[in-house]
Design an enzyme around this catalytic site. Structure first.
Site, PDB file in Angstrom:
ATOM      1  N   ASN A  46      -7.876   4.665   8.468  1.00  0.00           N
ATOM      2  CA  ASN A  46      -7.555   3.045   8.580  1.00  0.00           C
ATOM      3  C   ASN A  46      -7.616   2.455  10.121  1.00  0.00           C
ATOM      4  OD1 ASN A  46      -6.287  -0.096   8.987  1.00  0.00           O
ATOM      5  ND2 ASN A  46      -4.187   0.927   8.921  1.00  0.00           N
ATOM      6  N   LYS A  48      -7.958  -0.414  11.664  1.00  0.00           N
ATOM      7  CA  LYS A  48      -7.290  -1.285  11.994  1.00  0.00           C
ATOM      8  C   LYS A  48      -7.712  -2.260  12.983  1.00  0.00           C
ATOM      9  CE  LYS A  48      -3.301   2.089  12.270  1.00  0.00           C
ATOM     10  NZ  LYS A  48      -1.763   1.971  12.501  1.00  0.00           N
ATOM     11  N   HIS A 134       0.625  -2.440   3.737  1.00  0.00           N
ATOM     12  CA  HIS A 134       0.343  -2.061   5.054  1.00  0.00           C
ATOM     13  C   HIS A 134       1.902  -2.730   5.877  1.00  0.00           C
ATOM     14  CE1 HIS A 134       0.096  -0.219   9.198  1.00  0.00           C
ATOM     15  NE2 HIS A 134      -0.736   1.116   8.394  1.00  0.00           N
ATOM     16  N   GLU A 136       2.148  -2.694   8.643  1.00  0.00           N
ATOM     17  CA  GLU A 136       1.800  -3.827   9.944  1.00  0.00           C
ATOM     18  C   GLU A 136       1.750  -5.920   9.479  1.00  0.00           C
ATOM     19  OE1 GLU A 136       0.301  -0.290  12.534  1.00  0.00           O
ATOM     20  OE2 GLU A 136      -1.169  -2.207  11.534  1.00  0.00           O
ATOM     21  N   GLU A 208       4.387   5.402   4.364  1.00  0.00           N
ATOM     22  CA  GLU A 208       3.972   6.068   5.505  1.00  0.00           C
ATOM     23  C   GLU A 208       5.289   5.705   6.172  1.00  0.00           C
ATOM     24  OE1 GLU A 208      -0.410   4.384   6.990  1.00  0.00           O
ATOM     25  OE2 GLU A 208       0.282   3.343   6.428  1.00  0.00           O
ATOM     26  N   GLY A 214       1.791   4.919  14.649  1.00  0.00           N
ATOM     27  CA  GLY A 214       1.468   4.532  15.962  1.00  0.00           C
ATOM     28  C   GLY A 214       2.694   5.188  17.068  1.00  0.00           C
ATOM     29  N   SER A 254       0.619   8.856  12.409  1.00  0.00           N
ATOM     30  CA  SER A 254       0.252   9.910  13.316  1.00  0.00           C
ATOM     31  C   SER A 254       0.420  10.881  12.537  1.00  0.00           C
ATOM     32  CB  SER A 254       1.810   9.899  13.854  1.00  0.00           C
ATOM     33  OG  SER A 254       2.107   8.472  14.097  1.00  0.00           O
TER      34      SER A 254
END
Length: 291
Positions: A46, A48, A134, A136, A208, A214, A254
């Site tokens: 991904n 991003k 996701h 985010e 996730e 991150g 991560s």
């Protein structure tokens, strides 16, 4: 309990896992079943909102394709690129083992929706996968999508013949309150509402934990496997065992060359959704060639 204390415990468990591996834990029969061999590993990158230029995207996609030519295992590989790079990346990946995925779609197929990108548009340029839900996009980094919106995107993706990669996972506060399974169950129930067991052939799940995305923190193999096992049990209870055994559940948060081997050894982890490490050719190559 603070996150730092949890992470220290996680590190201790990773070390314990390394000892178990030396004792043959990861080579035991139960660790090799993997749904009777029906589930292929999927390593998905991904990107991003990266990289910064088309030339960099070309170089990165080319690097992944070159690595895919000499993989040690017969696995599936996907790169989820920003929309401006999808066409070029799709052209580079054409004829290789690498598929291309979109990071998001809009909830309508066409019309006056400035900035929106439709499922038909991403399908027309060769995408096979679409990331949906996701964290985010769930938790305000770029949007605040509800489970209802996510469910609509899942069903639109399935109906188009593409594969929806539905992301689930708890926040730091929910993890510390030991609500991770409760949160995942709700996201599954509402995100997959109206999805039949036949349609689940067009769904990949990705656990996730938000606190690991991150941050440099990673759920230990034990923590990740525990949630993945729960997700598979949820699928069995809400669909059936054959369906549960066939659905791929990726781990994301991560993932690095240093921890991928232990994570991929877990029986209910069927691959990885990789963030930052997917932007470095050498790191992503190592992850694709996990042991």
């Amino acid at each position: 309990v603070s996150l730092d204390m949890v992470m220290k415990a996680a590190v201790a468990m990773v070390m314990a896992a390394a000892g178990a591996e030396a004792a043959g834990f990861y080579s035991s029969p139960v660790m090799q079943l993997r749904g009777g061999g029906d589930r292929r590993f999927l390593i998905a990158g991904n990107w991003k909102m990266n990289p910064e230029s088309l030339d960099q995207a070309k170089a990165l996609a080319t690097s992944v394709v070159e690595t895919s030519k000499s993989l040690k295992k017969d696995i599936d590989v996907c790169i989820c690129c920003p929309h401006p790079f999808l066409t070029t990346s799709s052209d580079i990946c054409k004829g290789s083992k690498v598929e291309v995925g979109a990071q998001d779609i809009f909830t309508e197929e066409k019309g006056a929706f400035t900035g929106g990108v439709s499922i038909k548009q991403v399908k027309s340029i060769g995408c096979k996968y679409v990331l949906v839900g996701h964290s985010e996009r769930r938790h305000g980094n770029i949007a605040s999508e509800s489970n209802a919106v996510i469910n609509k995107k899942v069903k639109m993706t399935i109906d188009s013949g593409l594969v929806a990669c539905l992301c689930i996972g708890e926040t730091k506060e929910e993890f510390e309150a030991k609500k991770n399974k409760e949160v995942c169950a709700k996201q599954l129930a509402e995100g997959l509402a109206g999805v039949t067991k036949e349609q689940l052939a067009h769904v990949v799940l990705a656990y996730e934990p938000v606190w690991a995305i991150g941050t440099g923190y990673t759920a230990s193999p034990e923590i990740a496997q525990d949630v993945h096992k729960f997700v598979r049990q949820w699928l069995e209870e809400n669909y059936d065992k054959a369906t549960a055994d066939s659905v791929r559940i990726l781990y994301g948060g991560s993932v690095t060359p240093d921890n991928v081997d232990q994570l991929m050894a877990c029986p209910d982890i069927d691959g990885a959704l990789v963030g930052g490490a997917s932007l470095v050719g050498e790191k992503f190559a190592r992850i694709m060639n996990f042991n």
